[in-house]
Design a protein around this motif. Sequence first.
Motif, PDB file in Angstrom:
ATOM      1  N   ASN A 118      57.076  42.101  62.541  1.00  0.00           N
ATOM      2  CA  ASN A 118      56.902  43.012  63.673  1.00  0.00           C
ATOM      3  C   ASN A 118      58.212  43.652  64.130  1.00  0.00           C
ATOM      4  O   ASN A 118      58.291  44.208  65.225  1.00  0.00           O
ATOM      5  CB  ASN A 118      56.269  42.274  64.860  1.00  0.00           C
ATOM      6  CG  ASN A 118      57.175  41.187  65.408  1.00  0.00           C
ATOM      7  OD1 ASN A 118      58.012  40.653  64.688  1.00  0.00           O
ATOM      8  ND2 ASN A 118      57.011  40.863  66.678  1.00  0.00           N
ATOM      9  N   ASN A 133      61.012  47.010  68.045  1.00  0.00           N
ATOM     10  CA  ASN A 133      59.727  46.321  68.078  1.00  0.00           C
ATOM     11  C   ASN A 133      58.637  47.283  67.620  1.00  0.00           C
ATOM     12  O   ASN A 133      58.507  48.380  68.159  1.00  0.00           O
ATOM     13  CB  ASN A 133      59.449  45.826  69.505  1.00  0.00           C
ATOM     14  CG  ASN A 133      58.163  45.038  69.602  1.00  0.00           C
ATOM     15  OD1 ASN A 133      57.086  45.576  69.404  1.00  0.00           O
ATOM     16  ND2 ASN A 133      58.274  43.760  69.924  1.00  0.00           N
ATOM     17  N   GLU A 135      55.425  47.093  67.927  1.00  0.00           N
ATOM     18  CA  GLU A 135      54.295  47.265  68.843  1.00  0.00           C
ATOM     19  C   GLU A 135      54.573  48.334  69.881  1.00  0.00           C
ATOM     20  O   GLU A 135      53.716  49.165  70.187  1.00  0.00           O
ATOM     21  CB  GLU A 135      53.966  45.938  69.530  1.00  0.00           C
ATOM     22  CG  GLU A 135      53.438  44.865  68.598  1.00  0.00           C
ATOM     23  CD  GLU A 135      52.119  45.260  67.964  1.00  0.00           C
ATOM     24  OE1 GLU A 135      51.259  45.828  68.683  1.00  0.00           O
ATOM     25  OE2 GLU A 135      51.960  45.042  66.748  1.00  0.00           O
ATOM     26  N   THR A 136      55.799  48.327  70.397  1.00  0.00           N
ATOM     27  CA  THR A 136      56.124  49.188  71.536  1.00  0.00           C
ATOM     28  C   THR A 136      57.141  50.279  71.220  1.00  0.00           C
ATOM     29  O   THR A 136      57.269  51.238  71.970  1.00  0.00           O
ATOM     30  CB  THR A 136      56.691  48.341  72.687  1.00  0.00           C
ATOM     31  OG1 THR A 136      57.938  47.739  72.250  1.00  0.00           O
ATOM     32  CG2 THR A 136      55.718  47.232  73.077  1.00  0.00           C
TER      33      THR A 136
END
Length: 413
Positions: A118, A133, A135-136
Amino acid sequence: MKKLAVLFLLACLVSCKSGPEITQWRGENRSGNYPATNLLASWPDEGPLVVWETESLGNGYSSPIVSDEFVYATGEIDSLGYLFKLDHTGREVWRSVYGKEWTTNFKGSRGAPTLADNLIYVCSGLGDISCMNTETGEQLWSLNMVTDLQGTCPRFGFSQALVVNNEWVYCQPGGEQHNVVALNRFTGELVWSSAGFGERPGYNSPLLFEWGEKKILATFSAYHLLGIDAETGQLLWSQEQTNTKPEERAPGKGDTHANTILFNEGTIYYSAGDGNCGVKLQLNEDATGIEQLWQTPNLDNYMGGFVLANNHLYASSHRQNLFIAIDCETGMQTDSLKIGRGSTIQADGKLFFYGDKGTISLLEASAEGLRTRSSFKLTKGSKEHFAHPVIHGGLLYLRHGNYLGAYQIQRQS
């Protein structure tokens, strides 16, 4: 901060135990060999079906990387470098700034990102290393190879796809002390440093491979191929690029060695068009030395990559302006096609060639020789056609400046 430190520690423990899942430039082992199957034997005259496309990536020569879930690419817009995350319909999930990008010459992003679980790692043309990151899009840490590691920026900017090895990430600042370094990939802290020959970088994306009991990081600085112990930073072996006399060496003269080496069962192949051209080396049993088996001026590709298949190396020749086949045993050129210079990958027994004039060709290599099965012209996008193509999930991904398109090349039942 304590929570972040705990998360990093847990991630490190998991990574050290099993190793992260890596998605990187030119696929597994950076070989340009993709595992797709059941691909079309030919294309319509106008090219394969376009599944999706976007023209929002900004300036860039870097290739995308494609995982099972998402597509990641970098680009420059108004002097800033952005990492883009797209889903498999081409929809933008997020874009995140990783710093200023290269605008001096051939402006735009260079090295492809590297995905490890990730976390994703980016190197800008100005030498900024960023961990983000997935995800963000949040930037977790960053450093600059010039200001923080006393590196030397080459004439056309840093161009390297970073290598991840368990809890470490490798980069090449090119300084006299910190020539090649390993960083903790969760914090950015320096783990080890190799002085190499103190030369500026050679625009190379390294290869990490195992031989015997050693993990080796192989990369080019301006005038040397380097084989470095990936665990300690010790220089194990090297080969000088002798095309340019020492007294004539300067930025832009004989120092562009952008092709990642190929490693196959103790054998190293490289194509350094601005160096020794095509070379086959044999590693000794304990990985501390090399022997040259052959050298050819014909395999003189600068940055388009080359692939290994049918006991041949396939690539474009810069000097001849041809696509060529080189016999792995002898180093002799056995065939050629008049399709110019460009980038080469392979999948399902087929060769895919993205020419620097924008023509994409599907090639067949057999005992009878090389043959062009299909081709089409990519007309969208901007500036030079330098990005390497990618194959994933039956789709061919083509980057041309601000453009990225996904083309259906798999048979549909």
